[in-house]
Write a protein that holds these residues in place. Structure first.
Motif, PDB file in Angstrom:
ATOM      1  N   LEU A 228      80.912  51.508  99.599  1.00 34.37           N
ATOM      2  CA  LEU A 228      79.985  50.699  98.816  1.00 34.37           C
ATOM      3  C   LEU A 228      80.714  49.961  97.694  1.00 34.37           C
ATOM      4  CD1 LEU A 228      76.962  53.174  98.541  1.00 34.37           C
ATOM      5  CD2 LEU A 228      77.092  51.109  99.919  1.00 34.37           C
ATOM      6  N   ASN A 229      81.677  50.630  97.085  1.00 34.95           N
ATOM      7  CA  ASN A 229      82.446  50.028  96.005  1.00 34.95           C
ATOM      8  C   ASN A 229      83.180  48.768  96.474  1.00 34.95           C
ATOM      9  OD1 ASN A 229      82.488  51.020  93.316  1.00 34.95           O
ATOM     10  ND2 ASN A 229      84.708  51.115  93.432  1.00 34.95           N
ATOM     11  N   ARG A 230      83.667  48.801  97.696  1.00 36.07           N
ATOM     12  CA  ARG A 230      84.408  47.646  98.210  1.00 36.07           C
ATOM     13  C   ARG A 230      83.504  46.424  98.340  1.00 36.07           C
ATOM     14  NH1 ARG A 230      87.607  51.366 102.626  1.00 36.07           N
ATOM     15  NH2 ARG A 230      89.399  51.868 101.294  1.00 36.07           N
ATOM     16  N   PHE A 231      82.249  46.647  98.698  1.00 36.44           N
ATOM     17  CA  PHE A 231      81.319  45.528  98.843  1.00 36.44           C
ATOM     18  C   PHE A 231      80.807  45.037  97.493  1.00 36.44           C
ATOM     19  CE2 PHE A 231      81.187  47.047 103.179  1.00 36.44           C
ATOM     20  CZ  PHE A 231      80.972  45.901 103.916  1.00 36.44           C
ATOM     21  N   THR A 232      80.437  45.962  96.619  1.00 37.65           N
ATOM     22  CA  THR A 232      79.755  45.577  95.386  1.00 37.65           C
ATOM     23  C   THR A 232      80.709  45.169  94.270  1.00 37.65           C
ATOM     24  OG1 THR A 232      79.701  47.902  94.697  1.00 37.65           O
ATOM     25  CG2 THR A 232      77.788  47.060  95.887  1.00 37.65           C
ATOM     26  N   ILE A 233      81.897  45.774  94.213  1.00 35.82           N
ATOM     27  CA  ILE A 233      82.810  45.530  93.088  1.00 35.82           C
ATOM     28  C   ILE A 233      84.098  44.845  93.538  1.00 35.82           C
ATOM     29  CG2 ILE A 233      84.166  46.615  91.252  1.00 35.82           C
ATOM     30  CD1 ILE A 233      82.049  48.791  91.088  1.00 35.82           C
ATOM     31  N   ASP A 234      84.814  45.485  94.462  1.00 41.69           N
ATOM     32  CA  ASP A 234      86.155  45.005  94.801  1.00 41.69           C
ATOM     33  C   ASP A 234      86.159  43.582  95.352  1.00 41.69           C
ATOM     34  OD1 ASP A 234      87.068  47.430  93.981  1.00 41.69           O
ATOM     35  OD2 ASP A 234      87.239  48.302  95.967  1.00 41.69           O
ATOM     36  N   ALA A 235      85.222  43.275  96.255  1.00 43.43           N
ATOM     37  CA  ALA A 235      85.201  41.932  96.848  1.00 43.43           C
ATOM     38  C   ALA A 235      84.931  40.877  95.782  1.00 43.43           C
ATOM     39  CB  ALA A 235      84.136  41.853  97.946  1.00 43.43           C
ATOM     40  N   GLY A 236      83.999  41.168  94.862  1.00 44.17           N
ATOM     41  CA  GLY A 236      83.695  40.226  93.792  1.00 44.17           C
ATOM     42  C   GLY A 236      84.853  40.029  92.840  1.00 44.17           C
ATOM     43  N   VAL A 237      85.534  41.131  92.483  1.00 46.95           N
ATOM     44  CA  VAL A 237      86.691  41.032  91.589  1.00 46.95           C
ATOM     45  C   VAL A 237      87.792  40.206  92.237  1.00 46.95           C
ATOM     46  CG1 VAL A 237      88.574  42.342  90.525  1.00 46.95           C
ATOM     47  CG2 VAL A 237      86.223  43.156  90.329  1.00 46.95           C
ATOM     48  N   MET A 238      88.062  40.475  93.519  1.00 50.10           N
ATOM     49  CA  MET A 238      89.152  39.773  94.202  1.00 50.10           C
ATOM     50  C   MET A 238      88.910  38.267  94.256  1.00 50.10           C
ATOM     51  SD  MET A 238      90.502  40.177  98.100  1.00 50.10           S
ATOM     52  CE  MET A 238      90.254  38.574  98.854  1.00 50.10           C
TER      53      MET A 238
ATOM     54  N   THR B 250      94.243  41.084  84.245  1.00 53.24           N
ATOM     55  CA  THR B 250      93.249  40.591  85.199  1.00 53.24           C
ATOM     56  C   THR B 250      93.838  40.492  86.598  1.00 53.24           C
ATOM     57  OG1 THR B 250      92.283  39.301  83.400  1.00 53.24           O
ATOM     58  CG2 THR B 250      91.586  38.748  85.624  1.00 53.24           C
ATOM     59  N   VAL B 251      95.066  40.008  86.678  1.00 56.50           N
ATOM     60  CA  VAL B 251      95.732  39.882  87.981  1.00 56.50           C
ATOM     61  C   VAL B 251      95.922  41.248  88.624  1.00 56.50           C
ATOM     62  CG1 VAL B 251      97.943  39.318  89.071  1.00 56.50           C
ATOM     63  CG2 VAL B 251      96.864  37.679  87.531  1.00 56.50           C
ATOM     64  N   GLN B 252      96.263  42.255  87.819  1.00 54.05           N
ATOM     65  CA  GLN B 252      96.453  43.593  88.371  1.00 54.05           C
ATOM     66  C   GLN B 252      95.142  44.129  88.951  1.00 54.05           C
ATOM     67  OE1 GLN B 252      99.480  44.474  88.788  1.00 54.05           O
ATOM     68  NE2 GLN B 252     100.046  42.686  87.564  1.00 54.05           N
ATOM     69  N   ARG B 253      94.016  43.845  88.275  1.00 49.46           N
ATOM     70  CA  ARG B 253      92.715  44.257  88.826  1.00 49.46           C
ATOM     71  C   ARG B 253      92.462  43.560  90.151  1.00 49.46           C
ATOM     72  NH1 ARG B 253      90.750  43.375  83.680  1.00 49.46           N
ATOM     73  NH2 ARG B 253      89.478  41.612  84.370  1.00 49.46           N
ATOM     74  N   MET B 254      92.824  42.275  90.217  1.00 43.74           N
ATOM     75  CA  MET B 254      92.628  41.523  91.460  1.00 43.74           C
ATOM     76  C   MET B 254      93.455  42.126  92.589  1.00 43.74           C
ATOM     77  SD  MET B 254      93.639  37.567  92.366  1.00 43.74           S
ATOM     78  CE  MET B 254      95.386  37.963  92.320  1.00 43.74           C
ATOM     79  N   LEU B 255      94.719  42.444  92.302  1.00 42.77           N
ATOM     80  CA  LEU B 255      95.595  42.969  93.353  1.00 42.77           C
ATOM     81  C   LEU B 255      95.126  44.334  93.844  1.00 42.77           C
ATOM     82  CD1 LEU B 255      99.097  41.947  91.928  1.00 42.77           C
ATOM     83  CD2 LEU B 255      97.837  40.858  93.785  1.00 42.77           C
ATOM     84  N   VAL B 256      94.708  45.177  92.899  1.00 44.43           N
ATOM     85  CA  VAL B 256      94.228  46.508  93.293  1.00 44.43           C
ATOM     86  C   VAL B 256      92.937  46.382  94.103  1.00 44.43           C
ATOM     87  CG1 VAL B 256      93.347  48.708  92.439  1.00 44.43           C
ATOM     88  CG2 VAL B 256      95.342  47.671  91.362  1.00 44.43           C
ATOM     89  N   SER B 257      92.033  45.489  93.678  1.00 45.49           N
ATOM     90  CA  SER B 257      90.794  45.270  94.433  1.00 45.49           C
ATOM     91  C   SER B 257      91.100  44.698  95.812  1.00 45.49           C
ATOM     92  CB  SER B 257      89.877  44.308  93.665  1.00 45.49           C
ATOM     93  OG  SER B 257      89.452  44.877  92.456  1.00 45.49           O
ATOM     94  N   ALA B 258      92.081  43.794  95.880  1.00 47.22           N
ATOM     95  CA  ALA B 258      92.458  43.210  97.169  1.00 47.22           C
ATOM     96  C   ALA B 258      93.007  44.272  98.110  1.00 47.22           C
ATOM     97  CB  ALA B 258      93.487  42.105  96.961  1.00 47.22           C
ATOM     98  N   GLU B 259      93.801  45.189  97.569  1.00 53.13           N
ATOM     99  CA  GLU B 259      94.306  46.290  98.403  1.00 53.13           C
ATOM    100  C   GLU B 259      93.148  47.070  99.013  1.00 53.13           C
ATOM    101  OE1 GLU B 259      96.840  48.825  96.154  1.00 53.13           O
ATOM    102  OE2 GLU B 259      98.121  47.188  95.467  1.00 53.13           O
ATOM    103  N   SER B 260      92.143  47.369  98.187  1.00 44.86           N
ATOM    104  CA  SER B 260      90.987  48.133  98.656  1.00 44.86           C
ATOM    105  C   SER B 260      90.210  47.356  99.717  1.00 44.86           C
ATOM    106  CB  SER B 260      90.080  48.469  97.468  1.00 44.86           C
ATOM    107  OG  SER B 260      88.930  49.156  97.893  1.00 44.86           O
TER     108      SER B 260
END
Length: 596
Positions: free
Chosen positions: A134-144, A316-326
Motif C-alpha cells: 500500500l505504501n508503494r501506491f500511496t506514498i512512494d509513487a507520488g514522491v518519485m 529531496t533527491v535521496q527521498r526520490m531515489l529511495v522511493s524509486a527503489e521501492s
C-alpha cells in the motif's frame, strides 16, 4: 515503457546502481518531452529576469540619481514592473505544465504497478506484506514522480540563475568573483557529505512507514478482537514503538537537513567579508563605482539562494531515489509464469486428474503433498478431509495454479494444465471459500462479477434465486442496486456466502472448488447455504474441502489426507465400515455435537 529487468545491486552495499536508477526514473519523462521542453523554456525565461534586476542597480545609482538621464525616472520603474510580470507569467505556466507532466507520470506508473500487482504469484500475497504494498501506491509513487519533475524544474531554474548571476559578477568585478569561486566548492562538498546520511535515513523512514501502515491496518481489521481480548496496551505498545522510531528518523533527517543552512551561512559570511574588503580597496583606487558595487552585491545577495536551494535538493533527491527503489522493486517482481498459450477444446467436460503430485513449501523440512493421485469425473463430487495441515487446501490450489507442484501432473480434460494459458484455465474454475471476498459496489455488480461478458438483470435474478437469496434482495428498498459496503459489512455471513454462490453460478464453469464454504456459519445459515451449494454443484466437477463431515456425506468420493498422503478413499458409508481415520473423525465430531 520502462525496462522490465531487475535493478542490479552492488555486492558491497546492496544499493541499486544510481546511474541505472536515474535512467529508469527519467525514461518516464521521455513520452512528454515536448511539454518538458516548453516548461524548461518558460523556466529559462523566468531565470533570466533575476540577474536583470541586479544589473538595473548600476544605471540607477551611477546615472539615475545624478539626473544625467531624465527618462530613467519612468523607464527603470516600468522595467522592474515588466520584468516581474514576465517572471510571474512564465513561472505560473511552467509550474502548471510540470504539474500536468507529473500527474501523467503518476497515472501511468500507478497503472503499471496495479497491473503488476494483479499478476503477482499467489505466494507473494501469502507473505502478508500488505503495508509495504500500500505504501508503494500511496506514498512512494507520488514522491518519485513529484520529485522527479521538481528536480528538473529546480536544477534548470537555479543553475541558469546561478550562471547568469555569475556572469553579472564577472562583468562587474572579476576580482570579487574569484572570492565567490573559492567558497562554492566547499559548500558543494559539505552538501555531498550530508546527502549520504540523508539517503540512509530516508530508506529507514520508508520501511518504517510501511510498518506503521501495517500496524494501523491490523488494528482496524482486528478492532473487535482487541476489545474482546483486552489488547489495548499491546497494540498501543506496538504503535508507540513504530511511531517513536519514525519520530527518531524524522529528527535525524531534520538535524542533517538543518545543518546545511548554518554551514552555508558561515561560508556566505566569509565570502561577503572578503568581498567588502576588496571592494573598499578598489573603491579607494577608483577601479569600482558605487553603482557597480551595488549591482555586484545585489547579484551576490541573490546567488546564494539558488545555491542553497540546489544543496537542499540533496535530501529531496535521496527521498526520490529511495522511493524509486521501492516502486521498481514492485514493477520488477516476476509475474506468474504464463508461457503456455493453449486453450481447452469446447465443450469442456470438467474431468480433473491428479497424477503422482508432490509439493513442498520453501524452507520447510517435510513435503506438503507426496505422490497424490485421484480422479474427479465430469459431474462428480470429491471431498478432501483430514486434520489441519494435511495438504487439502494446497492440493485444491494446485488446480488453478495458485500453487506450483514439485512433481507430477494435474490434468483437466486429459490436458496438462501447465500447457494451458492461465486465463483459459481459470475461466473453467469457480471458487467458493469461507473467506468470501466481495467488492465495493452493488449486489448486482458483485453477482455479475463472475461473468466474462455482459449479464442481463434476468440472469442475475436467476442466479440469486438458485442461491436462495432472491427474496432477501427483493425486500431491500434498492434491490439489486443496494450497496454491500466495504468488505460486505452490510450483509450477514450466510448472505455473503450465498452471494458468492450466485457469483459462481453466473460464471457457470465446469469445475467448482468449495473451500470450507460453510465452516464459519451457524447451523441455520449452514442449512440455507448447503441448499444453495447443492444447486451450484449440480452437473459440475466439484472438489470439496471440509472439516464438517456432515457436508460431505453425499460426495461420490471422500479422500482422507494425512501428512500429505491419501490414507483412505471411498464413499461415506464405505469409510464408516472401514472403521479407520475417517470413522474416528466422524464419531468425534458427532459426539462433540451431541454434547454441545
Amino acid at each position: 515503457m520502462p525496462q522490465n529487468k531487475e535493478l542490479k545491486f552492488q555486492a558491497a552495499s546492496h544499493e541499486p546502481v544510481r546511474a541505472e536508477l536515474w535512467n529508469r526514473i527519467y525514461s518516464r519523462l521521455r513520452p512528454y518531452w515536448k511539454e518538458v521542453a516548453l516548461a524548461l523554456i518558460l523556466v529559462s525565461i523566468a531565470s533570466a529576469t533575476q540577474p536583470l534586476l541586479a544589473i538595473i542597480m548600476k544605471p540607477l545609482l551611477d546615472d539615475g540619481f545624478t539626473g544625467g538621464k531624465p527618462y530613467y525616472i519612468w523607464f527603470l520603474p516600468l522595467s522592474v514592473i515588466g520584468l516581474m510580470l514576465l517572471r510571474g507569467v512564465t513561472t505560473y505556466l511552467s509550474t502548471y505544465v510540470f504539474a500536468w507532466v507529473t500527474n501523467k507520470m503518476l497515472f501511468s506508473l500507478r497503472a503499471e504497478m496495479f497491473q503488476r500487482l494483479l499478476n503477482l504469484p499467489d505466494e507473494e500475497f501469502r507473505r502478508g506484506d500488505t503495508g509495504r504494498l500500500l505504501n508503494r501506491f500511496t506514498i512512494d509513487a507520488g514522491v518519485m514522480t513529484g520529485v522527479a519533475t521538481e528536480v528538473v524544474t529546480v536544477v534548470t531554474r537555479e543553475v541558469l540563475t546561478v550562471i547568469a548571476l555569475l556572469g553579472v559578477l564577472l562583468y562587474m568585478s572579476w576580482q570579487l568573483t574569484i572570492i565567490v569561486f573559492l567558497v562554492m566548492p566547499i559548500s558543494v562538498f559539505v552538501a555531498r557529505m550530508v546527502s549520504r546520511r540523508l539517503r540512509r535515513i530516508n530508506r529507514d523512514t520508508i520501511n518504517m512507514n510501511a510498518e506503521l501502515t501495517r500496524v494501523v491496518n491490523e488494528a482496524i481489521d482486528g478492532q473487535r478482537v482487541i476489545k474482546l481480548f483486552n489488547g489495548y496496551e499491546r497494540e498501543q505498545e506496538r504503535f508507540s514503538y513504530v511511531n517513536a522510531r519514525l519520530r527518531r528518523f524524522a529528527m535525524r533527517a531534520a538535524a542533517a537537513d538543518a545543518a546545511l543552512s548554518p554551514i552555508t551561512q558561515l561560508f556566505v559570511a566569509v565570502a561577503v567579508a572578503g568581498v567588502i574588503f576588496v571592494a573598499l580597496y578598489q573603491a579607494n583606487t577608483g577601479a569600482l563605482t558605487i553603482g557597480s558595487f551595488a549591482a555586484f552585491m545585489a547579484a551576490l545577495g541573490q546567488i546564494f539562494d539558488p545555491i542553497k536551494r540546489l544543496t537542499n535538493m540533496t535530501g529531496t533527491v535521496q527521498r526520490m531515489l529511495v522511493s524509486a527503489e521501492s516502486v521498481f522493486r514492485l514493477v520488477d517482481q516476476e509475474a506468474e509464469q504464463d508461457l503456455a498459450g493453449g486453450d481447452l477444446d469446447k465443450p469442456v467436460r470438467g474431468r480433473v486428474e491428479f497424477v503422482n503430485v508432490s509439493h513442498q513449501y520453501p524452507n520447510t523440512a517435510h513435503r506438503t503433498l507426496n505422490n497424490v493421485s485421484f480422479v474427479v469425473e465430469p459431474g462428480q463430487t470429491v471431498a478432501l478431509v483430514g486434520r489441519s495441515g494435511s495438504g487439502k487446501t494446497t492440493l485444491a490450489n494446485m488446480l488453478p495454479r495458485f500453487v506450483q507442484g514439485e512433481s507430477g501432473q494435474v490434468l483437466l480434460d486429459d490436458t496438462d494444465i501447465q500447457t494451458l494459458s492461465l486465463r483459459n484455465l481459470r475461466s473453467q474454475i469457480s471458487l467458493v471459500s469461507q473467506d468470501v471476498v466481495l467488492f465495493e459496489g452493488s449486489i448486482g455488480q458483485n453477482v455479475a462479477y463472475g461473468a466474462e461478458g455482459a449479464v442481463s438483470e434476468e440472469e442475475i435474478w436467476f442466479a440469486l434465486e438458485a442461491a436462495s437469496l432472491d427474496q432477501f434482495v427483493k425486500s431491500l428498498p434498492q434491490g439489486l442496486e443496494t450497496q454491500v459496503g466495504e468488505n460486505a459489512s452490510a450483509l450477514s455471513g450466510g448472505q455473503r456466502q450465498r452471494l458468492a454462490i450466485a457469483r459462481a453460478l453466473i460464471k457457470n464453469s465446469p469445475v467448482l472448488i468449495l473451500d470450507e464454504a460453510t465452516s464459519a456459519l451457524d447451523n441455520e445459515s449452514e442449512r440455507q447455504v448447503q441448499v444453495s451449494l447443492e444447486a451450484l454443484m449440480q452437473g459440475r466437477s466439484t472438489i470439496v474441502i471440509a472439516h464438517r463431515l456432515s457436508t460431505v456425506q453425499k460426495a461420490d468420493m471422500i479422500l482422507v489426507l494425512d501428512q500429505g498422503e491419501i490414507i483412505e478413499r471411498g464413499r461415506h458409508d464405505e469409510l464408516l465400515k472401514l472403521d479407520g481415520v475417517y470413522a474416528n473423525l466422524y464419531r468425534l465430531q458427532f459426539a462433540n455435537s451431541e454434547v454441545a
